[in-house]
Design an enzyme around this catalytic site. Structure first.
Site, mmCIF file in Angstrom:
data_model
loop_
_atom_site.group_PDB
_atom_site.id
_atom_site.type_symbol
_atom_site.label_atom_id
_atom_site.label_comp_id
_atom_site.label_asym_id
_atom_site.label_seq_id
_atom_site.Cartn_x
_atom_site.Cartn_y
_atom_site.Cartn_z
ATOM 1 N N LYS A 90 0.894 -1.066 -0.013
ATOM 2 C CA LYS A 90 0.064 -0.014 0.008
ATOM 3 C C LYS A 90 0.882 1.138 0.034
ATOM 4 C CE LYS A 90 -3.583 2.331 2.734
ATOM 5 N NZ LYS A 90 -4.731 2.399 3.629
ATOM 6 N N GLU A 123 10.312 -4.359 4.806
ATOM 7 C CA GLU A 123 10.526 -5.869 4.364
ATOM 8 C C GLU A 123 10.224 -6.216 2.759
ATOM 9 O OE1 GLU A 123 8.707 -4.817 6.849
ATOM 10 O OE2 GLU A 123 8.950 -6.005 8.577
ATOM 11 N N GLY A 164 -5.026 -1.939 4.808
ATOM 12 C CA GLY A 164 -3.975 -2.977 4.430
ATOM 13 C C GLY A 164 -4.814 -4.322 5.041
ATOM 14 N N ARG A 165 -5.367 -4.619 5.989
ATOM 15 C CA ARG A 165 -5.756 -5.836 6.435
ATOM 16 C C ARG A 165 -7.156 -5.922 5.616
ATOM 17 N NH1 ARG A 165 -4.622 -2.598 10.233
ATOM 18 N NH2 ARG A 165 -6.424 -1.736 11.561
ATOM 19 N N GLU A 185 -4.772 -6.818 14.868
ATOM 20 C CA GLU A 185 -4.293 -5.283 14.401
ATOM 21 C C GLU A 185 -5.402 -4.410 14.493
ATOM 22 O OE1 GLU A 185 -0.624 -4.840 11.584
ATOM 23 O OE2 GLU A 185 -2.287 -4.199 10.128
ATOM 24 N N HIS A 223 -4.860 -33.099 17.772
ATOM 25 C CA HIS A 223 -3.764 -33.829 18.558
ATOM 26 C C HIS A 223 -2.509 -32.911 18.999
ATOM 27 C CE1 HIS A 223 -5.296 -37.778 17.102
ATOM 28 N NE2 HIS A 223 -5.728 -36.863 16.038
ATOM 29 N N LYS A 283 9.096 -0.739 14.720
ATOM 30 C CA LYS A 283 10.016 -0.422 13.447
ATOM 31 C C LYS A 283 10.866 0.791 13.501
ATOM 32 C CE LYS A 283 5.888 -1.421 10.357
ATOM 33 N NZ LYS A 283 4.819 -0.797 9.296
HETATM 34 O O1 F6P Z 1 2.092 -4.434 9.874
HETATM 35 C C1 F6P Z 1 1.862 -2.966 9.735
HETATM 36 C C2 F6P Z 1 1.272 -2.828 8.384
HETATM 37 O O2 F6P Z 1 1.172 -1.493 8.088
HETATM 38 C C3 F6P Z 1 -0.050 -3.431 8.188
HETATM 39 O O3 F6P Z 1 -1.056 -2.666 8.471
HETATM 40 C C4 F6P Z 1 0.037 -3.477 6.445
HETATM 41 O O4 F6P Z 1 -0.991 -4.741 6.099
HETATM 42 C C5 F6P Z 1 1.423 -4.112 6.275
HETATM 43 O O5 F6P Z 1 2.071 -3.315 7.344
HETATM 44 C C6 F6P Z 1 2.011 -3.872 5.163
HETATM 45 O O6 F6P Z 1 1.901 -2.526 4.689
HETATM 46 P P1 F6P Z 1 2.240 -2.153 3.236
HETATM 47 O O7 F6P Z 1 1.171 -2.904 2.457
HETATM 48 O O8 F6P Z 1 2.078 -0.490 3.235
HETATM 49 O O9 F6P Z 1 3.483 -2.586 2.675
#
Ligand code: F6P
Length: 557
Positions: A223, A229, A284-285, A370, A401, A523
């Protein structure tokens, strides 16, 4: 004109109640109700109400919720609905579907239902109908999928694409992974999806070892297009691709982006004509029904992706219009509130009895935790009641199990959501009835328990000292969701059901469900610590544990 409109919206927004639930009469009445119910056993409820298992059921299209195995009755439900109304649930729902800026802390509307609405619908965000934009991107996705599937769009050496690598994390990964896994029987022949999320190089490395650069399409899904990452993985994937191909020329054919951030996509070197857009009103979620679902559409075909969206839309409409106590998301939200706040259970087990739903618990963890893992209310004050539960789980019989021992006989009472699929998606005889039998048996065992007398009368040879260990307390609450099949439509319903359940609970708890400031501190500290690791040094300004960890790392390096 637009500015005036925003002020007008904010005025309406501020009129929305931000009620402390503790201050409502319904909350007090529910506390009394919980005392009155005490430890009345579910087996007694069932004995007293022979039709409980038929009346405490709500069905919608391809999904059926049985909530009869919860420790509540009609009177409790009425009080819970009263609580919801006192907390302004109906007004909040209208504000949500009306495109108001209900994500106040980020000054945004929350409009994911527009992503799956029909083409002729109208959903306004800040007074502007977003449906034409939604369909511009959906049409772009559809035509992209068809060019890939028909082999019209090829890699830079003229070979057709066989592998899709989605690079994203959190909401830009979990939903897509969960859905593609759930819809395995619908996978398009010749397309293999892969998902890379972790910054741990092992994740990307093991995928890169499996794919051929010439036939691989990378989707960078983010987003913000700034997430550490994702950007780290995307840069490494790009470097690998260039190294494999011997030039940068093919990058434009093999990398596409899904984002709200055009500038960052362009700065990364992806042609914005290869960008699939979404908008800041998609959290995002809550984004798997946006272009973030491109990896889903490429894996299962656009027609099936559309069917997933249709299922979500069906549940959106149900949530929007069904009366509170005939409304699946509202009921699940209210039952959760009852368990968490009045019966003091702070966790929720999600137990899908379908191997293909094995990533559902992970997806729901982000969706729920979240969103509602908050302890400050919408007035900025600390809350004095429990909010979001710890959500966890595992595919059904595997869990049996592993951790069901604790669910049945542990000291913590754990409400569970059992999820079953009536029609199997495999042809093997001898499996499915066993699977369903286990699903039904487990919720029944949790409900009934087993008394000392039943142990003694069972005919089992049990020595006296072992008898107490064979007793099950029972009275453990659960919901059972049955899906007709694991079709894209039914899966869409299931996802939207949980999305709206989370909404309902957030409103009652008077918290903001659509921000996630709690992920930021860690972060920021990682950005501070990274240079120490790069330079191999410690620092007196850091705490002794941090310095000790750094020193131990240098030692072992
Ligand atoms: O974990 C934090 C967060 O901002 C989530 O809410 C989001 O889904 C994720 O990081 C990834 O964010 P982006 O789509 O901006 O890379």
């Amino acid at each position: 004109m637009k500015i005036t409109f925003i002020f007008a919206l904010e005025f309406i927004l501020n009129m929305l109640p931000k009620v402390n639930p503790l201050a409502t009469k319904a909350w007090q009445a529910l506390e009394l109700r919980a005392d009155a119910i005490g430890d009345k056993q579910l087996r007694t409820w069932f004995a007293e109400e022979p039709l409980r298992g038929e009346s405490m059921v709500v069905s919608h299209e391809e999904i059926r919720l049985d909530y009869s195995k919860n420790r509540l009755d009609e009177e409790t439900l009425l009080l819970l609905a009263e609580l919801a109304s006192a907390c302004g649930l109906e007004e909040a729902r209208d504000a949500f579907f009306g495109g108001e800026l209900i994500n106040e802390t980020e000054h945004r509307a929350v409009m994911h239902p527009a992503l799956r609405a029909p083409r002729d619908a109208h959903y306004l965000v800040e007074g502007v109908d977003v449906i034409p934009e939604v369909y511009r991107v959906l049409d772009q996705m559809e035509s992209f999928c068809s060019t890939i599937h028909q082999g019209v769009k090829k890699g830079c050496t003229g070979k057709i694409f066989t592998d899709i690598v989605n690079i994203g994390i959190g909401g830009s990964d979990l939903g897509a992974v969960m859905v593609t896994e759930a819809l395995r029987p619908y996978w398009v022949d010749g397309i293999q999806p892969h998902f890379v999320s972790n910054i741990d190089g092992n994740h990307l490395y093991q995928v890169l070892q499996k794919v051929n650069a010439e036939t691989t399409l990378f989707i960078v899904s983010s987003k913000t297009f700034t997430t550490l990452e994702t950007m780290t993985n995307a840069k490494s994937a790009r470097a690998w691709f260039v190294q494999q191909m011997g030039s940068e020329a093919g990058v434009k054919d093999h990398f596409v982006a899904v984002s709200t951030n055009t500038e960052a996509v362009s700065a990364f070197g992806i042609d914005t004509r290869n960008m699939f857009e979404f908008w800041d009103w998609v959290g995002g979620r809550y984004s798997l029904s946006s272009a973030i679902g491109l990896s889903i559409a490429l894996t299962v075909g656009f027609k099936n992706f559309r069917s997933l969206l249709d299922g979500m839309h069906a549940m959106d409409e149900h949530f929007r219009y069904a009366p509170l106590l005939g409304n699946m998301s509202v009921l699940m939200g209210l039952i959760g509130i009852w368990n968490i706040n009045f019966l003091k259970m702070s966790t929720l087990a999600v137990l899908p009895y379908d191997q293909y739903l094995h990533r559902l618990p992970a997806y729901l963890q982000q969706l729920d935790m979240e969103s509602n893992g908050k302890s400050v209310d919408r007035n900025g004050a600390p809350v004095h009641y429990a909010t979001g539960p710890i959500v966890w789980g595992e595919a059904g019989t595997n869990g049996q199990h592993a951790f069901y021992q604790l669910i049945h006989q542990g000291t913590i009472e754990i409400p569970s959501d059992f999820i079953g699929v009536v029609k199997p998606s495999h042809p093997l005889p001898g499996h499915h009835n066993w699977l369903l039998a286990n699903l039904i048996a487990q919720s029944r065992a949790l409900m009934l328990g087993r008394t000392r007398e039943e142990v003694l009368e069972s005919g089992e040879k049990v020595s006296e000292n072992v008898v107490p260990h064979k007793v099950f307390p029972g009275n453990r609450p659960s919901n059972t969701l049955l899906m007709k099949s694991l079709s894209p439509f039914a899966l869409g319903q299931l996802i939207a059901l949980y999305e709206h359940k989370v909404f309902v609970q957030g409103i009652i708890w008077n918290i903001y469900s659509f921000d996630q400031f709690g992920v930021e501190l860690g972060k920021k500290l990682a950005v501070q610590i990274h240079p120490f690791l790069e330079d191999g040094r410690t620092d007196g300004s850091l705490d002794s544990s941090t310095n000790g960890l750094l020193a131990a790392i240098y030692d072992w390096k």
